[in-house]
Each structure stands twice: as structure tokens, then as C-alpha cells.
Scaffold this motif. Structure first.
Motif, PDB file in Angstrom:
ATOM      1  N   LYS A  71     -14.023  36.987 -19.282  1.00 38.61           N
ATOM      2  CA  LYS A  71     -14.109  37.314 -20.704  1.00 38.61           C
ATOM      3  C   LYS A  71     -13.548  38.715 -20.893  1.00 38.61           C
ATOM      4  N   LYS A  72     -12.967  38.967 -22.058  1.00 44.78           N
ATOM      5  CA  LYS A  72     -12.363  40.287 -22.271  1.00 44.78           C
ATOM      6  C   LYS A  72     -13.399  41.401 -22.243  1.00 44.78           C
ATOM      7  N   TYR A 130      -5.229  40.267 -23.915  1.00 42.02           N
ATOM      8  CA  TYR A 130      -5.772  39.296 -22.957  1.00 42.02           C
ATOM      9  C   TYR A 130      -5.752  37.921 -23.590  1.00 42.02           C
ATOM     10  N   LEU A 135      -3.890  39.238 -18.498  1.00 43.80           N
ATOM     11  CA  LEU A 135      -3.968  40.536 -19.161  1.00 43.80           C
ATOM     12  C   LEU A 135      -2.584  41.172 -19.117  1.00 43.80           C
TER      13      LEU A 135
END
Length: 155
Positions: A71-72, A130, A135
Motif C-alpha cells: 500500500k502507498k 505509485y 513506484l
């Protein structure tokens, strides 16, 4: 009459050396594969290392990192004195912790990658995106670091 094919003796065929080859195979597996096979899913390494690609054109450096399954919110990007650091943590599936482990090849845990950039970049203009486990960080070069076209005068 039985015909037996002759083979050159190896360590594995010598009775006392069989255990040594077993040990060598286990050591090879330890350094070749993941430790998860040996530790029932617990990663004893300090983390994992995601793949990075670094590109340079006349205006920017672009860093592309593979971070699947993250997850970012779990990713941190910092730029300090010409070094770009990407760190984070990939968490294991909580649902699977109660199940018996058959085979584990995916790494979980913390990671940190730091690369030193060869020229200065404009830190206030860095952009990170992202999407789909990838990324992409764009680092614009400072004006001083960009190549300059020099006109040649005729005398």
C-alpha cells in the motif's frame, strides 16, 4: 551375468561423504532460496530488496521500483544530500498465519534501498507516483546539472 556400468566415484557415492553432500545441498538451498522454507514462514533476514531501474535523460532522473502487494501508506521516499532512499514494509497475509505452510517464496518485512545520484536534483520538484505495484520517482536535475549548449564563435 549382470552388466554393471562403472561410474567415477563422487562424494555422494562414498558412504561417509554422503552426509557432507547433504550438508552442502542444505547450505546451497539456504543461500539460494528463501529462509522461509527453513523457518516455517518467519523471515530471519533483515528484509527484502525490491528491484530498481534508474534512468537519466537531459532533464531528469527516473527511478522505477517494483513493490508488488504494498500500500502507498507503507512506502517512504526521502531525498537527503544527493541520496534517494526508498523504504517500507510489506506485511504478510494475516489470514494465512493459521494455515500450515507448504511452501513460501514471497518475502515479507522491512526493506530499504538507497542510491546516490551522480548530480544534484531539485528536491522541491521531486514527484513520486505509485500504481499497480510500481513506484515511479521523477527527480528533475538542477539547472547547474543540466547539459549546456555552448555556441562556438568565429574569429
Amino acid at each position: 551375468m549382470n552388466l554393471i556400468r562403472w561410474q567415477t566415484p563422487t562424494l555422494a557415492t562414498w558412504p561417509r561423504f554422503g552426509r557432507l553432500t547433504d550438508l552442502r545441498d542444505e547450505i546451497d538451498r539456504l543461500f539460494d532460496g528463501t529462509l522461509a522454507e527453513f523457518t516455517q514462514g518467519t523471515n530471519l533476514l533483515s528484509g527484502w530488496t525490491p528491484a530498481f531501474d534508474v534512468y537519466e535523460d537531459k532533464d531528469n532522473f527516473t527511478v522505477v521500483a517494483e513493490l508488488p502487494g504494498m500500500k502507498k501508506e507503507d512506502i517512504e521516499v526521502t531525498l537527503h544530500q544527493g541520496s534517494l532512499s526508498v523504504s517500507g514494509e510489506r506485511k504478510s497475509d494475516a489470514q494465512r498465519q493459521e494455515a500450515e505452510l507448504y511452501r513460501a517464496e514471497r518475502y515479507f518485512g522491512r526493506f530499504q534501498r538507497t542510491i546516490t545520484l551522480p548530480t544534484s536534483v531539485a528536491g522541491d520538484q521531486v514527484k513520486a507516483q505509485y500504481k499497480d505495484g510500481v513506484l515511479t520517482i521523477t527527480l528533475p536535475k538542477t539547472e547547474e546539472a543540466k547539459p549546456k549548449q555552448i555556441d562556438v564563435a568565429v574569429n
